[in-house]
Scaffold this active site. Structure first.
Site, short mmCIF file in Angstrom:
data_model
loop_
_atom_site.label_atom_id
_atom_site.label_comp_id
_atom_site.label_asym_id
_atom_site.label_seq_id
_atom_site.Cartn_x
_atom_site.Cartn_y
_atom_site.Cartn_z
N ASP A 132 0.82 -1.21 0.00
CA ASP A 132 0.00 0.00 0.00
C ASP A 132 0.85 1.26 0.00
OD1 ASP A 132 -2.73 -1.40 0.71
OD2 ASP A 132 -1.26 -2.18 2.11
N ASP A 138 -1.25 -2.89 -4.00
CA ASP A 138 -1.56 -1.45 -4.00
C ASP A 138 -0.28 -0.64 -4.21
OD1 ASP A 138 -4.23 -1.98 -3.80
OD2 ASP A 138 -4.47 -1.20 -1.76
N TYR A 176 -1.69 4.02 -6.56
CA TYR A 176 -2.93 4.75 -6.23
C TYR A 176 -3.26 5.80 -7.29
CZ TYR A 176 -2.89 2.52 -1.62
OH TYR A 176 -2.90 1.61 -0.60
N ASN A 211 -6.33 -4.06 -4.83
CA ASN A 211 -7.52 -3.46 -5.44
C ASN A 211 -7.20 -2.20 -6.24
OD1 ASN A 211 -7.09 -2.74 -2.56
ND2 ASN A 211 -8.65 -1.18 -2.99
N HIS A 212 -6.15 -1.47 -5.86
CA HIS A 212 -5.80 -0.26 -6.62
C HIS A 212 -5.12 -0.58 -7.95
CE1 HIS A 212 -7.09 2.78 -3.74
NE2 HIS A 212 -6.71 1.92 -2.81
N HIS A 239 -3.37 -9.70 -0.95
CA HIS A 239 -3.62 -8.30 -0.64
C HIS A 239 -4.59 -8.13 0.54
CE1 HIS A 239 -3.57 -4.06 -0.99
NE2 HIS A 239 -4.86 -4.01 -1.16
N HIS A 295 -12.01 -0.84 9.11
CA HIS A 295 -11.81 -0.60 7.68
C HIS A 295 -11.46 -1.92 6.97
CE1 HIS A 295 -11.59 2.20 4.49
NE2 HIS A 295 -10.32 2.02 4.23
N HIS A 296 -12.15 -2.20 5.90
CA HIS A 296 -11.94 -3.44 5.12
C HIS A 296 -12.26 -4.71 5.93
CE1 HIS A 296 -10.27 -1.05 1.98
NE2 HIS A 296 -9.14 -0.78 2.58
N HIS A 307 -3.53 -3.90 2.30
CA HIS A 307 -4.91 -3.41 2.24
C HIS A 307 -5.31 -2.56 3.44
CE1 HIS A 307 -8.63 -3.26 0.11
NE2 HIS A 307 -9.30 -4.08 0.87
N VAL A 308 -5.15 -3.07 4.64
CA VAL A 308 -5.52 -2.30 5.84
C VAL A 308 -4.30 -1.46 6.23
CG1 VAL A 308 -6.22 -2.43 8.24
CG2 VAL A 308 -7.11 -4.07 6.59
N HIS A 309 -4.51 -0.15 6.29
CA HIS A 309 -3.37 0.74 6.46
C HIS A 309 -2.96 0.92 7.91
CE1 HIS A 309 -4.12 2.66 2.26
NE2 HIS A 309 -3.95 1.35 2.23
FE LIG Z 1 -6.02 -2.24 -0.86
#
Ligand SMILES: [Fe+2]
Ligand SMILES: *[C@@H]1O[C@H](CO)[C@@H](O)[C@H](O)[C@H]1NC(C)=O
Ligand SMILES: *[C@@H]1O[C@H](CO)[C@@H](O)[C@H](O)[C@H]1NC(C)=O
Ligand SMILES: *[C@@H]1O[C@H](CO)[C@@H](O)[C@H](O)[C@H]1NC(C)=O
Length: 386
Positions: free
Chosen positions: A168, A197, A200, A234-235, A319, A328-329, A356-358
């Site tokens: 990410d 990711d 972005y 996903n990005h 991911h 989140h997510h 994915h999870v930041h």
């Molecule tokens: Fe992601």
């Protein structure tokens, strides 16, 4: 057995180093005083130093390498030229021999709505020697630029190796700090496991693919010198039917090649490599994985091929995490967990890395939602750190 090194994470990112090494049992504990900011950082402006275009006619930019075969004797070298296609040849030579060899590759371009890419070169160098430093040169005939990399040791149970872990990343000011933390980590990661990711660019109108180019220039300072093992996030999907972009992963697959055919995969989103003492399986959170799908059938066969006497470490990258305590997510990885978790338990997967999870989070072995409370030979005893 091994030890998980220090971690640092900036608002949206993670950079840690995993050392596959001597028998050290480590209590995960708290390994960093870093506390992430809550706010999402701003992207670095287009005229930032890290995005600078190399000078010279048709100079190669966005140079990046990844493993090019199943065992680490090949390297895929990729770069972009903008004035004209130029040469896809890579000159390379080992530290101890001044005789230059050449590898030929190919050039691709793509359009994304009103954006036209530069000339994207992909050249695979093969039959390299293990544990050897090689220099390589791209931009032959116009503005040559020189880089280097070191091949991994031959695959085997007793070869220490150090992986970095980043996901990410994006291109905010914090992204630059994360990459700097990785570079300055005293453990000196030799290969990055990249858990998805990348740029972005999809945050911009029309997914402005100029931001794929800036990202490529930003990370060149690391990825031109050591392989990053790519996972699609996903990005990378870039599915935008509103503007006629209906082929998912178009920018990602044109820019980032992976050696998926070497593990008999039929698509670049799931594949495996062996590197030093590790068997690394990359899974695709955003490709079909239900029963009977190509990814499902591939993974089922793939897990049978892992020989722990050759590669004691079995590492899986994906991911979307199967376990995550943030809202989140939350549970986005749940259907894949339900599909594959039993296989992971049966095959004693040592460690799963996800992005994915930041926020940085890790756990002891878990399955079926609850902690198993048991480790196994070769296992990495970890604790939640947050
Ligand atoms: Fe992601
Ligand atoms: C593409 O279209 C967007 C939105 O209309 C615009 O901002 C951008 O400058 C255009 N890019 C090119 C390369 O024409
Ligand atoms: C990015 O980090 C490097 C140090 O690693 C620094 O030289 C550079 O100025 C930074 N650039 C930006 C835009 O933050
Ligand atoms: C891929 O399939 C071929 C043909 O069945 C086989 O010879 C080869 O060993 C396989 N490679 C891997 C890495 O499984």
């Amino acid at each position: 057995m091994g030890l998980l090194g220090s971690s640092s994470s900036c608002s949206s990112l993670v950079a840690v180093v995993l050392v596959l090494n001597v028998a050290v049992v480590c209590n995960g504990g708290k390994t960093s005083t870093f506390v992430r900011k809550v706010e999402i950082g701003n992207d670095m402006p287009l005229d930032s130093d890290v995005f600078q275009i190399p000078s010279g006619y048709n100079a190669p930019q966005q140079v990046h390498i990844t493993q090019g075969d199943h065992v680490g004797k090949a390297v895929i070298v990729s770069w972009v030229t903008v004035d004209e296609p130029g040469s896809s040849t890579v000159n390379y030579w080992s530290e101890n021999s001044k005789e230059k060899k050449q590898a030929q590759g190919k050039v691709v371009t793509y359009k994304f709505t009103n954006y036209t890419s530069g000339f994207i070169h992909h050249t695979t160098i093969r039959k390299l020697k293990f544990s050897t430093k090689y220099y390589y040169e791209v931009g032959i005939g116009h503005t040559p630029r020189q880089f280097w990399f070191t091949t991994p040791p031959e695959v085997g149970p007793d070869v220490p190796y150090t992986f970095g872990l980043i996901g990410d990343l994006g291109q905010t000011f914090d992204s630059n700090m994360t990459l700097t933390h990785y570079e300055l980590n005293p453990q000196k990661g030799k290969t990055v496991l990249y858990v998805g990711d990348l740029s972005y660019a999809d945050r911009y109108p029309n997914h402005d693919n100029v931001r794929w180019d800036t990202w490529g220039r930003f990370v060149e300072r690391s990825v031109a010198y050591q392989p990053w093992i790519w996972t699609a996030g996903n990005h990378e999907i870039d599915f935008v039917p509103e503007i006629g972009e209906t082929k998912p992963f178009k920018p990602y697959t044109h820019r980032y090649h992976v050696p998926y055919k070497a593990s008999n995969s039929t698509a670049p989103f799931w594949y495996s490599i062996k590197r030093a003492s590790a068997y690394i399986i990359v899974l695709a959170s955003y490709s079909a994985y239900g029963t009977y799908t190509p990814q499902y059938k591939w993974l089922e066969a793939e897990l049978q091929k892992v020989d722990r006497t050759e590669t004691p470490w079995l590492i899986v990258l994906m991911h979307a995490p199967w376990y995550n305590s943030y809202n989140h997510h939350y549970m986005e990885g749940e259907t894949m967990r339900v599909t594959f978790e039993k296989w992971f338990v049966d095959k004693k997967v040592d460690v799963v890395f996800a992005g994915h999870v930041h926020a940085y989070e890790r756990s002891n072995h878990v399955s079926g939602v609850y902690s198993t409370g048991i480790g196994h030979k070769g296992a990495l005893p970890l604790r939640r750190s947050l």
